[in-house]
Motif scaffolding. Sequence first.
Motif, short mmCIF file in Angstrom:
data_model
loop_
_atom_site.label_atom_id
_atom_site.label_comp_id
_atom_site.label_asym_id
_atom_site.label_seq_id
_atom_site.Cartn_x
_atom_site.Cartn_y
_atom_site.Cartn_z
N LEU A 182 1.11 -0.77 -0.22
CA LEU A 182 -0.17 -0.24 -0.18
C LEU A 182 0.77 0.76 0.11
O LEU A 182 1.86 1.15 0.99
N VAL A 183 0.80 2.31 -1.14
CA VAL A 183 1.57 3.10 -0.90
C VAL A 183 0.76 4.64 -0.78
O VAL A 183 -0.67 4.06 -1.52
N VAL A 184 1.19 5.51 0.33
CA VAL A 184 0.28 6.45 0.43
C VAL A 184 1.15 7.74 0.54
O VAL A 184 1.94 7.52 1.43
N GLY A 185 1.89 8.89 -0.51
CA GLY A 185 2.71 9.44 -0.43
C GLY A 185 4.13 9.46 -0.36
O GLY A 185 4.15 7.89 -1.81
N GLU A 186 4.73 8.84 0.54
CA GLU A 186 6.05 8.23 0.76
C GLU A 186 5.77 7.51 1.64
O GLU A 186 7.38 6.64 1.91
N LEU A 187 5.27 6.77 2.10
CA LEU A 187 5.00 6.23 2.55
C LEU A 187 4.54 4.74 2.11
O LEU A 187 3.76 4.84 1.28
N ARG A 188 5.24 3.51 2.16
CA ARG A 188 4.75 2.15 1.88
C ARG A 188 4.78 1.32 2.89
O ARG A 188 5.88 0.83 3.12
N ARG A 224 5.34 -7.63 6.08
CA ARG A 224 4.84 -6.42 6.60
C ARG A 224 6.62 -5.71 7.34
O ARG A 224 6.74 -6.08 8.54
N THR A 225 6.83 -5.16 6.80
CA THR A 225 7.45 -3.59 6.73
C THR A 225 6.96 -2.63 6.50
O THR A 225 5.61 -2.29 5.16
N ALA A 226 7.45 -1.30 7.09
CA ALA A 226 6.86 0.05 6.88
C ALA A 226 8.00 0.86 6.44
O ALA A 226 8.85 1.08 6.98
N HIS A 227 8.40 1.45 4.70
CA HIS A 227 8.38 2.06 4.68
C HIS A 227 8.25 4.00 4.60
O HIS A 227 7.21 4.02 3.95
N LEU A 228 9.08 4.54 5.46
CA LEU A 228 8.96 6.39 4.98
C LEU A 228 9.66 6.63 4.15
O LEU A 228 11.09 7.06 4.73
N GLU A 255 13.26 2.35 6.83
CA GLU A 255 12.70 1.80 7.06
C GLU A 255 11.88 1.82 8.74
O GLU A 255 13.13 2.56 9.45
N LEU A 256 10.61 1.13 9.53
CA LEU A 256 10.68 2.75 10.36
C LEU A 256 10.68 1.67 11.69
O LEU A 256 10.57 2.89 12.33
N GLY A 257 10.63 0.37 11.23
CA GLY A 257 10.63 -0.30 12.86
C GLY A 257 9.56 -0.56 13.66
O GLY A 257 9.91 -0.09 14.75
N LEU A 258 8.24 -1.00 12.72
CA LEU A 258 7.60 0.02 14.22
C LEU A 258 6.85 -1.92 14.82
O LEU A 258 7.84 -3.41 14.42
N CYS A 313 2.42 6.08 19.53
CA CYS A 313 3.90 5.96 19.23
C CYS A 313 4.26 5.69 17.92
O CYS A 313 5.04 6.01 17.50
N LEU A 314 3.06 4.86 16.84
CA LEU A 314 3.39 5.52 15.91
C LEU A 314 3.49 6.70 14.74
O LEU A 314 4.64 6.59 13.93
N ARG A 315 3.09 7.82 15.59
CA ARG A 315 2.80 9.27 14.67
C ARG A 315 4.55 9.84 15.48
O ARG A 315 5.26 10.04 13.96
N ARG A 316 5.01 8.97 16.06
CA ARG A 316 6.11 9.69 16.59
C ARG A 316 7.01 9.13 15.42
O ARG A 316 8.23 9.71 14.84
N LYS A 317 7.19 7.54 15.62
CA LYS A 317 7.65 6.73 14.44
C LYS A 317 7.46 7.91 12.72
O LYS A 317 7.96 7.72 12.46
N LEU A 318 6.05 8.30 12.40
CA LEU A 318 6.27 9.16 11.01
C LEU A 318 7.16 10.12 11.26
O LEU A 318 6.85 10.68 10.23
N GLY A 319 7.47 11.07 12.70
CA GLY A 319 8.13 11.84 12.70
C GLY A 319 6.79 12.96 12.66
O GLY A 319 7.38 14.15 12.53
#
Length: 241
Positions: free
Chosen positions: A144-150, A156-160, A164-167, A212-218
Amino acid sequence: MTSVLVVEDDPIIRAALIEVLTAHGLVVRSSPDGFGALREITRWQPDAVVLDLGLPDLDGADALKMIRGLSQVPVVVATARDDDREIIRLLNAGADDYLVKPFSGGQLVARLAAVLRRCGAPPGLQGAPGAGDLGVSEPHGTPLVVGELRVDPNARTAHLAGRELGLTRREFDLLAFLAGNVGRVVSKRQLITEVWRQPYVDEQTVVVHLSCLRRKLGESASLPRYLHTVRGVGVKLVSPR
Ligand code: CA
């Protein structure tokens, strides 16, 4: 069998909705107006209601409140306006989910399957063809791609922006669910059912994970980019402008 009441005054739309729901194995009845709908809900006790908000005899939000005065039946509202304030008003008035017109039969079936699952209604729609692959809840398959988020549900990985976001497991599930429902307001209750999948999680747990998620998204709640709080209702993930 799962029964659904379709409340819609436009005869062409009504016939189309009845056709698609019947094709998915549901037992369908319909009403062209709000008072007829209230009668059917009392007498017939359907498992779910699809409620058009532009009815000839009752304002949509009033119809919804009257339904809530009678029954806890899951209600998916169909609104012509894609406007956050209107959607918040409907969710507060007791709608379980909403669709913005025009919507496809597939979207309707998927929303109904999701509300029925959340409300613990009898199975029937869940396994129906087309109900599981419409991106309501299961973030399987393609990234799933939303803007620069993948968000890649298989890996089971997420990149901004390539990083890698390390969730944690739960943060990933939360992000994947929101990314699969991009642009939609999702309530905390819905997150508890769809992400935690346990009935006794309190909303504060959701708030903490979102933070927490918000903080990892910066980002922060006061300066959101991707993750926006919708006061009194929940959150939505959007592509930043
Ligand atoms: Ca209408």
